[in-house]
Design a protein around this motif. Structure first.
Motif, PDB file in Angstrom:
ATOM      1  N   ASP A 188       2.738  -5.197  -8.301  1.00 46.71           N
ATOM      2  CA  ASP A 188       2.755  -4.636  -9.656  1.00 46.71           C
ATOM      3  C   ASP A 188       3.345  -3.222  -9.707  1.00 46.71           C
ATOM      4  O   ASP A 188       3.171  -2.521 -10.672  1.00 46.71           O
ATOM      5  CB  ASP A 188       1.346  -4.664 -10.260  1.00 46.71           C
TER       6      ASP A 188
ATOM      7  N   LYS B  98      -6.733  -8.608  -9.661  1.00 43.34           N
ATOM      8  CA  LYS B  98      -7.252  -7.977 -10.888  1.00 43.34           C
ATOM      9  C   LYS B  98      -8.556  -8.637 -11.319  1.00 43.34           C
ATOM     10  O   LYS B  98      -9.264  -8.100 -12.180  1.00 43.34           O
ATOM     11  CB  LYS B  98      -6.220  -8.054 -12.014  1.00 43.34           C
TER      12      LYS B  98
ATOM     13  N   HIS C  23      -8.414  -3.547  -2.965  1.00 46.39           N
ATOM     14  CA  HIS C  23      -7.307  -2.678  -2.574  1.00 46.39           C
ATOM     15  C   HIS C  23      -7.741  -1.689  -1.490  1.00 46.39           C
ATOM     16  O   HIS C  23      -6.928  -1.251  -0.698  1.00 46.39           O
ATOM     17  CB  HIS C  23      -6.729  -1.955  -3.788  1.00 46.39           C
TER      18      HIS C  23
ATOM     19  N   HIS D  72       1.664  -6.228   0.944  1.00 48.09           N
ATOM     20  CA  HIS D  72       0.567  -5.653   0.151  1.00 48.09           C
ATOM     21  C   HIS D  72      -0.257  -6.763  -0.509  1.00 48.09           C
ATOM     22  O   HIS D  72      -1.484  -6.779  -0.427  1.00 48.09           O
ATOM     23  CB  HIS D  72       1.163  -4.718  -0.908  1.00 48.09           C
TER      24      HIS D  72
HETATM   25 ZN   LIG Z   1      -1.743  -3.921  -5.698  1.00 50.58          ZN
END
Ligand SMILES: [Zn+2]
Length: 457
Positions: free
Chosen positions: A139, A190, A266, A286
């Motif tokens: 993102d 998310k 994260h 990632h």
């Molecule tokens: Zn991320």
């Protein structure tokens, strides 16, 4: 148009409107052919400099053709070597030197690495930039800040997001295997990140910013609904993930925080970055790291929920809460390496609540648990379902798939807590005194975390 499409269009309009840096997003099939028009609308007759690597050169050529069709001045493209290009300080300097020799506006043509390099180099040259995204891999396209390795560690440098973004769905759908799966996992993150924000909001640690929340969360399940389609390159499935990742970046731009995109999952990934973790000679992407981090986070939520059935002991938790010295001792034990230890000391101390604050929060938790548990339950997917979705997208679903042994993951839970002051499920577990019992539970019941499921996938 379906009602989902209408909501999405409205959300996008609002998100772009409130984004601080990005003014234009062209996301459609054949979007590269619109680059010339888009560039002209943003930068008038300024010359353009395409920056790509040899794997994104074809998209780079299409970009140049589109610019030339509008009689836009373009310089010879600056092509980096795909085998050696790396998001590090040396490459930022290379690009900055190239920019110093021209007054052209750079157009990054590529995925995460090229975008981050050009983003920071453009900022340091006092120039805006534009990006043509070639994969839905994370993102970061529309986020402010660039993730660059400097002085041996990965750091996020503050710098503006691109002025304009081109996302050609034909190019993105055909991206090399694994890139869009990474983006899918970064998007799926998310889900637990949202749960963490709900908890932080509930305990008065960090209030939910409604617009940023809506931008990321309102359509999230819809955007995540077809992981297999993402793996197979179906245009509509890839479109949904791409728009979702762009929206997340806009939310970060307007809220000026990554809270809307990142929680404990994260922190696992950042921890492994700081430990310079590699698997088969390479740092896992990632998205793949945050996917495994998301599973770890959801496993912890589920274990806490089960433990909470038996209630927790406010006085016991308050009594065993570490003071500053005890916290430092724990950090000493967990982080043998000086640099990480220093970060942990600073971040962990910043959130080490007093015993009084802890008692108040625990009382609030005790009283409000049914409501909080309901909200968390509505936010999360069950662990098995989440794992299934990641697998369908083509992302890793066992810590071993990215080279993290189960015992290391268990230690990572304790370490990830300390490396960032952000309030997450790790803090919820620590403050209730339930982290160790929850880990016991996870490691006695979860075949995936124990590694017993090896070979199944
Ligand atoms: Zn991320």
């Amino acid at each position: 148009m379906t009602s989902d499409d209408v909501t999405e269009a409205k959300l996008l309009e609002a998100a772009l409107h409130s984004a601080r840096d990005t003014q234009l997003l062209v996301l459609e099939r054949g979007a590269l052919r619109e680059t010339g028009v888009a560039f002209e609308s943003l930068f008038g007759s300024a010359p353009a400099l395409v920056i790509a690597d040899d794997r994104t050169l074809t998209a780079g050529r299409e970009t140049i053709d589109s610019l030339r069709a509008r009689r836009q001045l373009t310089e010879e493209p600056y092509i980096l070597d795909a085998n050696t290009v790396y998001a590090d300080h040396d490459h930022v300097e290379l690009i900055r030197n190239r920019l110093a020799a021209t007054d052209a506006i750079p157009i990054a043509v590529g995925a995460g690495t090229i975008n981050d390099l050009v983003k920071l180099a453009a900022h340091r040259s006092g120039r805006p930039y534009m990006v043509a995204a070639t994969a839905a891999s994370m993102d970061g396209y529309t986020a402010y800040g660039a993730s660059i390795t400097a002085d041996g560690s990965k750091q996020t440098f503050d710098c503006p997001a691109p002025r304009g973004v081109i996302a050609d769905l034909d190019v993105i759908a055909a991206a090399p295997a694994g890139l869009n799966a990474s983006g899918y996992a970064d998007l799926a993150a998310k889900i637990p990140a949202g749960a963490d924000w709900i908890v932080a909001d509930f305990l008065g640690e960090e209030p939910i910013i409604r617009d940023a929340w809506n931008t990321v969360q309102l359509q999230l399940r819809h955007w995540m609904a077809d992981p297999a389609g993402v793996r197979q390159g179906h245009l509509e499935s890839v479109r949904r993930v791409t728009i979702a990742l762009m929206m997340t970046g806009f939310a970060m731009q307007s809220a000026r925080t990554s809270r809307c995109a990142s929680g404990a999952e994260h922190q696992f990934s950042h921890l492994w970055d700081m430990q310079h973790h590699t698997h088969n000679g390479q740092a896992p992407s990632h998205g793949f790291k945050v996917g495994i981090g998301s599973l770890a986070s959801i496993a912890l939520y589920e274990a806490l929920d089960e433990l909470r059935q038996t209630d927790f002991d406010v006085e016991g938790a308050a009594k065993s809460w570490p003071d500053h010295a005890a916290n430092e001792r724990e950090i000493d034990e967990l982080f043998p390496e000086d640099k990480l230890k220093e970060i942990a000391q600073k971040e962990s101390a910043a959130k080490l609540a007093s015993a009084d604050v802890l008692r108040q929060q625990l009382a609030r938790l005790k009283e409000g648990w049914p409501e909080l548990a309901r909200r968390i339950h509505n936010q999360l997917f069950p662990h098995a379902e989440f794992q299934h979705m990641l697998r369908e997208a083509g992302a890793p679903v066992e810590p071993g798939h990215i080279g993290i042994e189960p015992s290391r993951l268990r230690r990572s839970y304790r370490q990830a807590y300390h490396i960032r002051r952000r309030f997450t499920v790790l803090d919820l577990a620590r403050r209730t005194g339930l982290l160790e019992p929850a880990l016991e539970k996870i490691y006695s019941t979860s075949p995936s975390l124990e590694g017993r499921g090896k070979g199944r996938d």
